[in-house]
Design a protein around this motif. Structure first.
Motif, PDB file in Angstrom:
ATOM      1  N   MET A   1     -67.860  44.522  -8.011  1.00  0.00           N
ATOM      2  CA  MET A   1     -69.182  44.854  -7.499  1.00  0.00           C
ATOM      3  C   MET A   1     -70.184  43.778  -7.901  1.00  0.00           C
ATOM      4  O   MET A   1     -70.167  43.285  -9.013  1.00  0.00           O
ATOM      5  N   ALA A   2     -71.042  43.480  -6.996  1.00  0.00           N
ATOM      6  CA  ALA A   2     -72.084  42.481  -7.245  1.00  0.00           C
ATOM      7  C   ALA A   2     -73.401  43.172  -7.580  1.00  0.00           C
ATOM      8  O   ALA A   2     -73.546  44.379  -7.410  1.00  0.00           O
ATOM      9  N   HIS A   3     -74.324  42.384  -8.014  1.00  0.00           N
ATOM     10  CA  HIS A   3     -75.692  42.854  -8.164  1.00  0.00           C
ATOM     11  C   HIS A   3     -76.440  42.537  -6.878  1.00  0.00           C
ATOM     12  O   HIS A   3     -76.046  41.633  -6.130  1.00  0.00           O
ATOM     13  N   ILE A   4     -77.500  43.263  -6.635  1.00  0.00           N
ATOM     14  CA  ILE A   4     -78.236  43.168  -5.377  1.00  0.00           C
ATOM     15  C   ILE A   4     -79.708  42.928  -5.679  1.00  0.00           C
ATOM     16  O   ILE A   4     -80.283  43.566  -6.568  1.00  0.00           O
ATOM     17  N   VAL A   5     -80.309  42.021  -4.917  1.00  0.00           N
ATOM     18  CA  VAL A   5     -81.747  41.803  -5.002  1.00  0.00           C
ATOM     19  C   VAL A   5     -82.405  42.727  -3.970  1.00  0.00           C
ATOM     20  O   VAL A   5     -82.011  42.747  -2.807  1.00  0.00           O
ATOM     21  N   LEU A   6     -83.398  43.462  -4.420  1.00  0.00           N
ATOM     22  CA  LEU A   6     -84.039  44.481  -3.588  1.00  0.00           C
ATOM     23  C   LEU A   6     -85.394  44.041  -3.040  1.00  0.00           C
ATOM     24  O   LEU A   6     -85.870  42.934  -3.279  1.00  0.00           O
ATOM     25  N   ASP A   7     -86.012  44.950  -2.337  1.00  0.00           N
ATOM     26  CA  ASP A   7     -87.274  44.782  -1.623  1.00  0.00           C
ATOM     27  C   ASP A   7     -88.386  44.140  -2.444  1.00  0.00           C
ATOM     28  O   ASP A   7     -89.141  43.327  -1.932  1.00  0.00           O
ATOM     29  N   ILE A  35     -78.470  37.453  -3.920  1.00  0.00           N
ATOM     30  CA  ILE A  35     -77.297  37.165  -4.732  1.00  0.00           C
ATOM     31  C   ILE A  35     -76.089  37.085  -3.816  1.00  0.00           C
ATOM     32  O   ILE A  35     -75.862  37.962  -2.990  1.00  0.00           O
ATOM     33  N   ASP A  36     -75.304  36.017  -3.998  1.00  0.00           N
ATOM     34  CA  ASP A  36     -74.074  35.866  -3.233  1.00  0.00           C
ATOM     35  C   ASP A  36     -73.035  36.804  -3.839  1.00  0.00           C
ATOM     36  O   ASP A  36     -72.599  36.600  -4.980  1.00  0.00           O
ATOM     37  N   PRO A  37     -72.616  37.831  -3.090  1.00  0.00           N
ATOM     38  CA  PRO A  37     -71.678  38.798  -3.658  1.00  0.00           C
ATOM     39  C   PRO A  37     -70.302  38.204  -3.942  1.00  0.00           C
ATOM     40  O   PRO A  37     -69.562  38.740  -4.763  1.00  0.00           O
ATOM     41  N   ASP A  38     -69.966  37.096  -3.298  1.00  0.00           N
ATOM     42  CA  ASP A  38     -68.678  36.454  -3.551  1.00  0.00           C
ATOM     43  C   ASP A  38     -68.692  35.624  -4.833  1.00  0.00           C
ATOM     44  O   ASP A  38     -67.638  35.280  -5.358  1.00  0.00           O
ATOM     45  N   GLU A  39     -69.881  35.285  -5.317  1.00  0.00           N
ATOM     46  CA  GLU A  39     -70.017  34.480  -6.532  1.00  0.00           C
ATOM     47  C   GLU A  39     -70.385  35.310  -7.761  1.00  0.00           C
ATOM     48  O   GLU A  39     -70.048  34.950  -8.881  1.00  0.00           O
ATOM     49  N   VAL A  56     -80.474  45.075  -9.198  1.00  0.00           N
ATOM     50  CA  VAL A  56     -79.721  46.226  -9.702  1.00  0.00           C
ATOM     51  C   VAL A  56     -78.245  46.050  -9.352  1.00  0.00           C
ATOM     52  O   VAL A  56     -77.890  45.310  -8.429  1.00  0.00           O
ATOM     53  N   ALA A  57     -77.400  46.770 -10.070  1.00  0.00           N
ATOM     54  CA  ALA A  57     -75.983  46.818  -9.722  1.00  0.00           C
ATOM     55  C   ALA A  57     -75.840  47.496  -8.370  1.00  0.00           C
ATOM     56  O   ALA A  57     -76.623  48.396  -8.021  1.00  0.00           O
ATOM     57  N   GLU A  58     -74.855  47.061  -7.604  1.00  0.00           N
ATOM     58  CA  GLU A  58     -74.678  47.606  -6.257  1.00  0.00           C
ATOM     59  C   GLU A  58     -74.587  49.126  -6.259  1.00  0.00           C
ATOM     60  O   GLU A  58     -75.168  49.784  -5.395  1.00  0.00           O
ATOM     61  N   GLU A  59     -73.915  49.690  -7.238  1.00  0.00           N
ATOM     62  CA  GLU A  59     -73.774  51.145  -7.285  1.00  0.00           C
ATOM     63  C   GLU A  59     -75.081  51.855  -7.641  1.00  0.00           C
ATOM     64  O   GLU A  59     -75.194  53.071  -7.474  1.00  0.00           O
TER      65      GLU A  59
END
Length: 108
Positions: A1-7, A35-39, A56-59
Motif C-alpha cells: 500500500m502506498a501513501h496518498i496526497v489529498l485535497d 506520490i507515485d504508488p509504484d515507488e 495519509v496511508a491509502e487505507e
C-alpha cells in the motif's frame, strides 16, 4: 500500500515531505504534489512532515477523498520527480485547511 496526497495539498504545495522520502516517490504538479504508488515503500516518514496534514496511508483515505487514490496514480507518471524542498505556493498558509480544492487542481 502506498501513501496518498489529498485535497489539502492543492494550492499549498508544501514540500517538506520530499526531503525525508528515502525513495524519491514524490511528483510535482503545478499546484500539488502526488506520490507515485509504484515507488512508495509505505515507510510513513513523510506523514508527520506535511504541514497541511495532506498525506495519509491509502487505507486511511477518508471516504470523501477516495478519488485521490487514482488521481495520485494517474498524475505520478506524468509529473516530474521532486527530490528537494522549495518554498510553498504564495498564500499557502491562508489556504491550508480550505476544503474542496479539487476544482483548482492544475495540470501540465
Amino acid at each position: 500500500m502506498a501513501h496518498i496526497v489529498l485535497d489539502n495539498c492543492i494550492r499549498c504545495k508544501y514540500t517538506d515531505c520530499v526531503d525525508v522520502c528515502p525513495v524519491d516517490c514524490f511528483r510535482e504538479g503545478p499546484n500539488m504534489l502526488v506520490i507515485d504508488p509504484d515507488e512508495c515503500i509505505d515507510c510513513a516518514v513523510c506523514v508527520p512532515e506535511c504541514p497541511a496534514e495532506a498525506i495519509v496511508a491509502e487505507e486511511d483515505v477518508p471516504a470523501d477523498q477516495e478519488n485521490f487514490i487514482p488521481l495520485n496514480a494517474e498524475k505520478a507518471p506524468k509529473w516530474p520527480a521532486i527530490t528537494r524542498s522549495k518554498a510553498p505556493l504564495p498564500g499557502a498558509d491562508d489556504l491550508n485547511g480550505t476544503p474542496n480544492k479539487l476544482p483548482f487542481l492544475e495540470d501540465y
